[in-house]
Scaffold this motif. Structure first.
Motif, PDB file in Angstrom:
ATOM      1  N   PRO A  24       0.799  -1.235   0.000  1.00 16.49           N
ATOM      2  CA  PRO A  24       0.000   0.000   0.000  1.00 16.49           C
ATOM      3  C   PRO A  24       0.830   1.283   0.000  1.00 16.49           C
ATOM      4  O   PRO A  24       0.320   2.340  -0.385  1.00 16.49           O
ATOM      5  CB  PRO A  24      -0.830  -0.122   1.286  1.00 16.49           C
ATOM      6  N   TRP A  25       2.101   1.206   0.419  1.00 17.88           N
ATOM      7  CA  TRP A  25       2.931   2.409   0.393  1.00 17.88           C
ATOM      8  C   TRP A  25       3.071   2.955  -1.026  1.00 17.88           C
ATOM      9  O   TRP A  25       3.173   4.173  -1.227  1.00 17.88           O
ATOM     10  CB  TRP A  25       4.310   2.120   0.986  1.00 17.88           C
ATOM     11  N   ASN A  51      13.581  10.281  -3.380  1.00 22.39           N
ATOM     12  CA  ASN A  51      13.035  11.065  -2.275  1.00 22.39           C
ATOM     13  C   ASN A  51      11.842  10.372  -1.634  1.00 22.39           C
ATOM     14  O   ASN A  51      11.643  10.460  -0.416  1.00 22.39           O
ATOM     15  CB  ASN A  51      12.646  12.462  -2.764  1.00 22.39           C
ATOM     16  N   PHE A  52      11.061   9.672  -2.441  1.00 24.14           N
ATOM     17  CA  PHE A  52       9.926   8.939  -1.893  1.00 24.14           C
ATOM     18  C   PHE A  52      10.398   7.804  -0.980  1.00 24.14           C
ATOM     19  O   PHE A  52       9.800   7.563   0.077  1.00 24.14           O
ATOM     20  CB  PHE A  52       9.062   8.372  -3.016  1.00 24.14           C
ATOM     21  N   ASP A  53      11.452   7.118  -1.366  1.00 23.67           N
ATOM     22  CA  ASP A  53      11.999   6.052  -0.516  1.00 23.67           C
ATOM     23  C   ASP A  53      12.428   6.611   0.838  1.00 23.67           C
ATOM     24  O   ASP A  53      12.183   5.996   1.889  1.00 23.67           O
ATOM     25  CB  ASP A  53      13.185   5.380  -1.209  1.00 23.67           C
ATOM     26  N   ASN A  54      13.072   7.783   0.835  1.00 24.07           N
ATOM     27  CA  ASN A  54      13.478   8.419   2.092  1.00 24.07           C
ATOM     28  C   ASN A  54      12.260   8.813   2.931  1.00 24.07           C
ATOM     29  O   ASN A  54      12.236   8.629   4.150  1.00 24.07           O
ATOM     30  CB  ASN A  54      14.334   9.654   1.813  1.00 24.07           C
ATOM     31  N   GLN A  58      11.201   7.503   6.711  1.00 22.87           N
ATOM     32  CA  GLN A  58      10.967   8.446   7.818  1.00 22.87           C
ATOM     33  C   GLN A  58       9.578   8.254   8.417  1.00 22.87           C
ATOM     34  O   GLN A  58       9.405   8.273   9.642  1.00 22.87           O
ATOM     35  CB  GLN A  58      11.134   9.881   7.314  1.00 22.87           C
ATOM     36  N   CYS A  59       8.585   8.055   7.554  1.00 26.16           N
ATOM     37  CA  CYS A  59       7.221   7.839   8.041  1.00 26.16           C
ATOM     38  C   CYS A  59       7.132   6.557   8.866  1.00 26.16           C
ATOM     39  O   CYS A  59       6.514   6.548   9.945  1.00 26.16           O
ATOM     40  CB  CYS A  59       6.242   7.751   6.869  1.00 26.16           C
ATOM     41  N   GLN A  60       7.731   5.505   8.366  1.00 25.99           N
ATOM     42  CA  GLN A  60       7.683   4.227   9.082  1.00 25.99           C
ATOM     43  C   GLN A  60       8.318   4.354  10.466  1.00 25.99           C
ATOM     44  O   GLN A  60       7.819   3.782  11.444  1.00 25.99           O
ATOM     45  CB  GLN A  60       8.376   3.144   8.263  1.00 25.99           C
ATOM     46  N   GLN A  61       9.404   5.117  10.555  1.00 27.47           N
ATOM     47  CA  GLN A  61      10.065   5.308  11.843  1.00 27.47           C
ATOM     48  C   GLN A  61       9.170   6.095  12.803  1.00 27.47           C
ATOM     49  O   GLN A  61       9.018   5.746  13.979  1.00 27.47           O
ATOM     50  CB  GLN A  61      11.394   6.040  11.650  1.00 27.47           C
TER      51      GLN A  61
END
Length: 293
Positions: A24-25, A51-54, A58-61
């Motif tokens: 879903p990401w 940039n999306f991978d970064n 960050q969101c997951q953290q």
């Protein structure tokens, strides 16, 4: 006649849809990319993916730490972010926050658009910014497609109005002269409640009003609009003055076939994560370009 509306509608229908049940990401790539265009300007597919991978990491953290909820495709970008992104997609990064020509008076802009030629308009009312794509109308009143998002409940992007919400609620194209006249009415001194109702008519959707209490909406307006739409203040001389919602920024730029080709490329970039959506956008390009031949 419809101008770029079919392409823009396809873009927002696609980036607010769910395509990837296994991951879903990936569904967030398009809406993230649109926000990235608004904040940083347009870029190539690989830069956007990096940039999306970064962003995902960050969101997951932060989700793991319990300091944020998981983003969704229905989260609304701020009005300014949307306006910046659309200006960049149509006219390039150099005009992301301000278009080529500007004026201070709605009457001047009204006279300018009366020629019926295609152009992009950027309008700011109080702190609310949005864009209008004026479509080619050689006969009759000039017409335009309004593109905007709105998070007027201050700080709640998940309860705001996304661009898809707005396009689903309002019928484009609109009578451009009538729209500018309503903006002029909004900016004139008068009963506060009348201006508030007009603001809701122009910029909110029924779904937004149903999702949020009147108190929350008013509170959000008064925070977001420094002039205090529903507030009464005392001037330096002590007289009570009613809060007004001023038209604070007007700018425009002509639209050419080159601009529309670049827009088509930028739409494909945002949809590059989903092959079918990108192919459908590519198929729409000749129809959109026909009005600019």
């Amino acid at each position: 006649m419809p101008g770029c509306l079919p392409l823009i509608r396809h873009l927002f229908d696609s980036i607010q849809a769910t395509h990837f049940r296994s991951d879903p990401w990936l569904d967030l790539f398009g809406i993230y990319g649109f926000g990235y265009f608004g904040d940083n300007g347009i870029c190539d597919v690989q830069t956007l993916r990096n940039n999306f991978d970064n962003y995902k990491q960050q969101c997951q953290q932060m989700i793991q730490w319990g300091v944020m909820d998981r983003p969704t495709v229905n989260d609304a970008p701020s009005c300014g972010q949307s306006a910046n992104a659309l200006c960049a997609m149509f006219k390039g990064n150099g005009q992301r926050t301000r278009l080529q020509y500007s004026c201070e008076l709605l009457s001047v802009l009204r006279q300018r658009v009366s020629d019926g030629r295609p152009r992009l308009l950027r309008i700011q009312v109080g702190s609310h910014a949005y864009v209008i794509e004026q479509v080619a109308t050689p006969l009759g009143n000039p017409l335009g497609n309004v593109y905007q998002s709105n998070i007027a409940v201050y700080g709640y992007t998940d309860r705001g109005i996304s661009l898809k919400d707005y396009l689903d609620h309002y019928n484009n194209p609109i009578d451009l002269l009538q729209h500018l006249d309503l903006l002029a009415e909004l900016a004139r001194p008068g009963p506060r409640i009348a201006r508030y109702r007009l603001y809701k008519r122009l910029f909110l959707t029924d779904g937004f009003i149903q999702r949020n209490s009147e108190e929350e909406i008013i509170k959000g307006f008064n925070r977001a609009h420094c002039d205090g739409l529903l507030d009464q203040r005392r001037s330096a001389g002590g007289a009570v003055t009613r809060g007004q919602l001023q038209v604070t920024h007007l700018s425009w730029a002509p639209l050419t076939a080159l601009d529309i080709r670049q827009l088509c490329t930028n739409v494909e970039t945002l949809l590059s994560y989903h092959v079918v959506s990108a192919s459908q956008a590519r198929a729409l390009a000749p129809t959109v370009l026909r009005d600019f031949a």
